[in-house]
Design an enzyme around this catalytic site. Structure first.
Site, PDB file in Angstrom:
ATOM      1  N   ASP A  54      70.812  65.258  -3.664  1.00  0.00           N
ATOM      2  CA  ASP A  54      70.028  66.406  -3.242  1.00  0.00           C
ATOM      3  C   ASP A  54      70.944  67.607  -3.050  1.00  0.00           C
ATOM      4  O   ASP A  54      71.782  67.634  -2.152  1.00  0.00           O
ATOM      5  CB  ASP A  54      69.298  66.082  -1.930  1.00  0.00           C
ATOM      6  CG  ASP A  54      68.265  67.133  -1.562  1.00  0.00           C
ATOM      7  OD1 ASP A  54      68.298  68.237  -2.155  1.00  0.00           O
ATOM      8  OD2 ASP A  54      67.436  66.861  -0.684  1.00  0.00           O
ATOM      9  N   TYR A 144      69.173  85.494  -1.723  1.00  0.00           N
ATOM     10  CA  TYR A 144      69.468  85.045  -3.077  1.00  0.00           C
ATOM     11  C   TYR A 144      70.683  85.778  -3.632  1.00  0.00           C
ATOM     12  O   TYR A 144      71.602  85.149  -4.191  1.00  0.00           O
ATOM     13  CB  TYR A 144      68.245  85.285  -3.964  1.00  0.00           C
ATOM     14  CG  TYR A 144      68.394  84.795  -5.382  1.00  0.00           C
ATOM     15  CD1 TYR A 144      68.291  83.442  -5.686  1.00  0.00           C
ATOM     16  CD2 TYR A 144      68.619  85.690  -6.428  1.00  0.00           C
ATOM     17  CE1 TYR A 144      68.423  82.992  -6.995  1.00  0.00           C
ATOM     18  CE2 TYR A 144      68.749  85.248  -7.739  1.00  0.00           C
ATOM     19  CZ  TYR A 144      68.644  83.904  -8.020  1.00  0.00           C
ATOM     20  OH  TYR A 144      68.776  83.455  -9.320  1.00  0.00           O
ATOM     21  N   ALA A 146      73.099  87.267  -2.014  1.00  0.00           N
ATOM     22  CA  ALA A 146      74.312  86.859  -1.308  1.00  0.00           C
ATOM     23  C   ALA A 146      74.844  85.536  -1.853  1.00  0.00           C
ATOM     24  O   ALA A 146      76.055  85.364  -2.043  1.00  0.00           O
ATOM     25  CB  ALA A 146      74.037  86.741   0.189  1.00  0.00           C
ATOM     26  N   LYS A 148      74.419  84.388  -4.833  1.00  0.00           N
ATOM     27  CA  LYS A 148      74.906  84.589  -6.196  1.00  0.00           C
ATOM     28  C   LYS A 148      76.183  85.437  -6.230  1.00  0.00           C
ATOM     29  O   LYS A 148      77.044  85.226  -7.103  1.00  0.00           O
ATOM     30  CB  LYS A 148      73.810  85.236  -7.044  1.00  0.00           C
ATOM     31  CG  LYS A 148      72.610  84.328  -7.287  1.00  0.00           C
ATOM     32  CD  LYS A 148      72.988  83.063  -8.047  1.00  0.00           C
ATOM     33  CE  LYS A 148      71.784  82.250  -8.478  1.00  0.00           C
ATOM     34  NZ  LYS A 148      72.162  81.063  -9.281  1.00  0.00           N
TER      35      LYS A 148
END
Length: 229
Positions: A54, A144, A146, A148
């Site tokens: 996971d 998102y 941050a 990336k």
């Protein structure tokens, strides 16, 4: 025959890359979040092998991989899986931040760490599928973007560290692509989803394979691809 480990092969860009690599006879190891997902991937890509863990819980990946039999060599590790949750900074909870950073940044770092011996043995290639949000951040994209931006930093550091082992590292920055994730983004933005306006997943897969197929001694470090028009 090249050996590829791919996350996110269940849909979108990951599925397109897996299909292209399978069609040319390469050996696929597809990452599934649980046993049920792994069975789905094995059925969808006959001949592929699977690994289970996971990505939302990167601290457990070492344990998960230790109870499986990963390949002895890895020619490419393709980080395609990711999650997105839009919202203003004033509204995003720590749970959203933690889940986004775990799946999009910490899990790729940990999975890379765990497979580095196999990558070094093959003088392999690590590909991070990033996003335009990894280069610039817009309103409601803070978590998102941050994650990336961090992924870009991870790739740059890894490239510098592993050059002596012959491991190549590429970051691909796709613009908006017609995938299930993009459909979710449109719902969160309150916009109508028109997939024909965006790139196809296969277009991005072509970009990724271009980087993978460069001859030894050359390396694409960063590659942006955008919808035309």
């Amino acid at each position: 025959m090249a050996v590829h480990v791919i996350t996110g092969a269940g849909s979108g860009i990951g599925a397109a890359v897996a299909r292209r690599l399978a069609d040319r006879g390469d050996e696929l190891w597809l990452w599934g979040r649980d046993a049920g997902r792994a069975r789905e991937l094995a059925a969808r890509f006959p001949g592929a092998r699977t690994l289970v863990g996971d990505l939302d819980e990167p601290e457990r990946l070492s344990w998960a991989l230790g109870h499986q039999s990963p390949p002895d060599r890895v020619d490419s590790l393709l980080h395609v899986a990711g999650v997105v949750e839009l919202g203003e900074v004033g509204d995003l909870t720590p749970r959203v931040w933690q889940k986004t950073l775990a799946a999009n940044l910490v899990a790729p770092a940990e999975l890379t760490r765990l497979l580095l011996p196999q990558l070094r043995a093959a003088r392999g290639h690590v590909v991070f599928v990033n996003s335009g949000a990894g280069l610039r951040a817009s309103a409601q994209w803070s978590a998102y973007a941050a994650s990336k931006h961090g992924l870009r930093a991870l790739a740059d550091a890894l490239r510098a560290e592993e050059a002596g082992h012959g491991v190549r590292v590429t970051t691909v920055y796709p613009g908006r692509t017609a995938t299930p994730m993009q459909e979710k983004v449109h719902r969160q933005e309150g916009r109508e989803y028109a997939p024909e306006r965006w790139m196809t997943a296969d277009s991005v897969a072509t970009t990724i394979l271009t980087a993978l197929d460069l001859p030894p001694g050359s390396e694409v470090t960063d590659l942006s691809v955008r919808p035309a028009g």
